[in-house]
Scaffold this active site. Structure first.
Site, mmCIF file in Angstrom:
data_model
loop_
_atom_site.group_PDB
_atom_site.id
_atom_site.type_symbol
_atom_site.label_atom_id
_atom_site.label_comp_id
_atom_site.label_asym_id
_atom_site.label_seq_id
_atom_site.Cartn_x
_atom_site.Cartn_y
_atom_site.Cartn_z
ATOM 1 N N ASP A 169 -16.729 -2.889 -0.630
ATOM 2 C CA ASP A 169 -17.488 -3.168 -1.853
ATOM 3 C C ASP A 169 -16.717 -4.154 -2.736
ATOM 4 O O ASP A 169 -15.498 -4.063 -2.866
ATOM 5 C CB ASP A 169 -17.665 -1.835 -2.609
ATOM 6 C CG ASP A 169 -18.474 -1.968 -3.880
ATOM 7 O OD1 ASP A 169 -19.645 -2.353 -3.789
ATOM 8 O OD2 ASP A 169 -17.932 -1.677 -4.964
ATOM 9 N N GLU A 195 -18.666 -7.392 1.221
ATOM 10 C CA GLU A 195 -19.666 -7.660 0.193
ATOM 11 C C GLU A 195 -19.040 -8.673 -0.765
ATOM 12 O O GLU A 195 -18.310 -8.315 -1.689
ATOM 13 C CB GLU A 195 -20.046 -6.397 -0.591
ATOM 14 C CG GLU A 195 -21.239 -6.662 -1.499
ATOM 15 C CD GLU A 195 -21.136 -6.118 -2.933
ATOM 16 O OE1 GLU A 195 -22.139 -6.212 -3.656
ATOM 17 O OE2 GLU A 195 -20.069 -5.648 -3.343
HETATM 18 C C1 NOJ Z 1 -21.734 -3.400 -5.458
HETATM 19 C C2 NOJ Z 1 -22.652 -2.286 -5.073
HETATM 20 O O1 NOJ Z 1 -23.563 -2.743 -4.102
HETATM 21 C C3 NOJ Z 1 -23.338 -1.803 -6.332
HETATM 22 O O2 NOJ Z 1 -24.356 -0.879 -6.045
HETATM 23 C C4 NOJ Z 1 -22.294 -1.236 -7.256
HETATM 24 O O3 NOJ Z 1 -22.890 -0.863 -8.493
HETATM 25 C C5 NOJ Z 1 -21.166 -2.246 -7.535
HETATM 26 N N1 NOJ Z 1 -20.721 -2.901 -6.332
HETATM 27 C C6 NOJ Z 1 -19.985 -1.564 -8.162
HETATM 28 O O4 NOJ Z 1 -19.317 -0.771 -7.220
#
Ligand code: NOJ
Length: 558
Positions: free
Chosen positions: A203, A245
């Site tokens: 993430d 991501e």
């Molecule tokens: C990206 C995630 O996809 C999202 O859902 C989240 O709120 C943020 N990162 C913070 O972790």
């Protein structure tokens, strides 16, 4: 059993889901791992090779689990560690791999590390987070949740300092300059890979390190950390993967592959919005341009291509013009906007137009990369923009027209979220059981495209892409090539009937065979090849060496 190809992720079809929203086996209103295990046969039958699990770790759930309070345990409503292990075992026995979210940039302010850190300036954990007296530090770091946060610093009254947070203020960023933090995160990774996970979706990867005078994104230190982590998992857990991501501009996103020594996969964030821009403009250029910019990545890496996920359809990394086009085309009422994006599921976003839904799926199943489906989009689930934040795209999976969409036998009021009842998308008609019974349903069509993709596993999984020059810009045409295999892909992005004339002289003598129905088309000759196309229709044509007399073309056709 799992196939043991080291590059398994290049040919796979992924599926993203939240255990909470999938199936409730205890009737408490929240999905759980036992329930998910019960639905693995459905995923197997759909043709899924790998699941991405949204965060299931212990959490106060103020950001749906992206606010972890204990990395080593499971949120109690979702089940026990044993349930989790059984789930992994069962998935593996069906040949399905499982990766999970690794939320490593921040923790919940309820995490004991943060509780300890904030208790005193002399705490042993003080340096696990980023504290300052001066909240103007890192002023070039952008704010991500612009609808709810005003600063990346939050004041903490006990020790009278500010701590840094890139997302919600209750998500304190870890201090990656501290080697103890880096070591501990590696231990978290070891813990779950030892239990049997096949990898992680990491993430918020661009944000780990912060440096004054920069925007605190994509710093070399951050890349180095991920290279270290990759080395560790290659040595200790060969065959497992890291998926990034990193929602950045193409050149920066591409860098997360390193030289094939950083991430195995990265979401193709640059491509996703351009698919929708191309549709809105009825113009193939945005897709072609972005694929040209994101191709040529190391052999052992791949893009993960998606249309929608659990967040808003993010528009941070597009031009102002593209953003305007997106808002104009897809935001029917202001409530559909969230932060810098659009909070809608795929079917409602596309006005529930079946041809367009098929067309965009055919794109992500045939462009270079590994497709991923967001749970529920395979049946055309709707959303509920009135649920706040991104909750409208996270409602319970619709299994049948039974109570609570067959998701749970709890009282409706007890569900973690209401099911979709809007007549256009109501679970009473949009559900797995109902769609299984109708051969022309979206679900059955999705099954078909997954199986067709598997017929051409290597060609579509690993082949190179070449765009064909032709005059009709409303139509996107490319050829995928892998050794002696070729697939010609043609998409009418517009809402009109249209035609294309293609110079296929390079392929003279070959015979196009339509990939879904195996219908034959005339052999390619000297003249330009001509196609007529319905609005938002597409062709996948396997270019084959004819092995029989052309006069037999119609034999066997319905
Ligand atoms: C990206 C995630 O996809 C999202 O859902 C989240 O709120 C943020 N990162 C913070 O972790």
């Amino acid at each position: 059993m799992l196939n043991n190809d080291k590059l398994w992720y290049r040919d796979a079809v992924f599926y993203e889901l939240h255990v909470k929203g999938y199936y409730d086996s205890t009737n408490d209103g929240t999905g759980d791992f036992r329930g998910l295990s019960m639905k693995l046969d459905y995923l197997k039958d759909l043709g899924i090779d790998a699941i991405w699990l949204l965060p299931f770790y212990k959490s106060p759930l103020r950001d749906d689990g992206y606010d972890i309070s204990d990395y080593y345990s499971i949120q109690p409503e979702y089940g026990t560690l044993d349930d989790f292990k059984n789930f992994i075992e069962r998935a593996h026995s069906l040949g399905i791999r499982v990766i999970a979210d690794l939320v490593l940039n921040h923790v919940s302010d309820q995490h004991e590390w943060f509780q300890e850190s904030k208790s005193s300036r002399n705490s042993k954990k003080r340096n696990w987070f980023i504290w300052t007296d001066d909240p103007t530090r890192f002023s070039e770091a952008r704010i991500i949740f612009v609808d709810s946060e005003r600063s990346n610093w939050a004041y903490e009254p006990v020790t009278q300092q500010y701590y840094f947070h890139r997302f919600y203020s209750h998500q304190a960023d870890l201090n990656y300059d501290n080697p103890e933090v880096r070591e501990e995160i590696k231990n978290v990774v070891r813990f779950w890979l030892n239990i049997g996970l096949d990898g992680f979706r990491a993430d918020a990867v661009p944000f780990l390190f912060k440096r004054e005078g920069t925007n605190c994104e994509n710093l070399p230190e951050t890349h180095n950390f991920f290279k270290e982590l990759r080395k560790m998992i290659d040595e200790e857990f060969p065959g497992t993967i890291l998926l990034a991501e990193a929602n950045e501009w193409p050149t920066e996103t591409k860098k997360y592959f390193g030289n094939g020594d950083e991430f195995h996969m990265a979401f193709n964030f640059p491509l996703m919005p351009r698919i929708f821009v191309s549709l809105a403009k009825r113009d193939s250029f945005p897709i072609i341009d972005i694929i040209e910019q994101t191709k040529d990545i190391p052999e052992n890496c791949d893009w993960c291509i998606f249309l929608r996920n659990h967040d808003e359809l993010t528009l941070e990394m597009v031009t102002d013009e593209e953003r305007d086009i997106m808002y104009k085309e897809y935001v029917k009422i202001p409530k559909m906007k969230l932060n810098i994006g659009i909070r809608r599921r795929l079917a409602p976003l596309l006005d529930n137009d079946r041809s367009t839904i098929e067309l965009v799926n055919a794109l992500i199943f045939s462009l270079p990369g590994t497709p991923i489906i967001y749970y529920g989009d395979e049946i055309g689930m709707g959303d509920n923009i009135y649920l706040g934040d991104r909750n409208g795209v996270r409602t319970p999976m619709q299994w049948s027209y039974d109570r609570n969409a067959g998701f749970s036998y709890a009282d409706a009021e007890q569900l973690y979220s209401p099911v979709i009842t809007n007549p256009n998308f109501s679970y009473e008609s949009v559900n797995v059981e109902g769609e299984s019974r109708i051969s022309s349903s979206l679900l059955n069509w999705m099954k078909k495209i997954i199986s067709v993709r598997k017929d051409y596993r290597e060609l579509l999984g690993r082949g190179e892409v070449q765009f064909l020059n032709q005059r009709n810009k409303r139509v996107l045409v490319y050829i995928r090539k892998y050794h002696d295999q070729r697939m010609l892909c043609i998409f009418n992005l517009s809402r009109r009937h249209t035609y294309v004339e293609l110079d296929l002289s390079e392929y003279k003598g070959l015979k196009p065979v339509e990939a879904f129905t195996k219908s034959y088309f005339p052999r390619i000759g000297d003249l330009p090849y001509f196609f007529t196309l319905h609005p938002r229709s597409f062709f996948w044509l396997n270019l084959t060496v004819p092995s029989f007399d052309d006069s037999m073309d119609f034999d066997g056709d319905e």
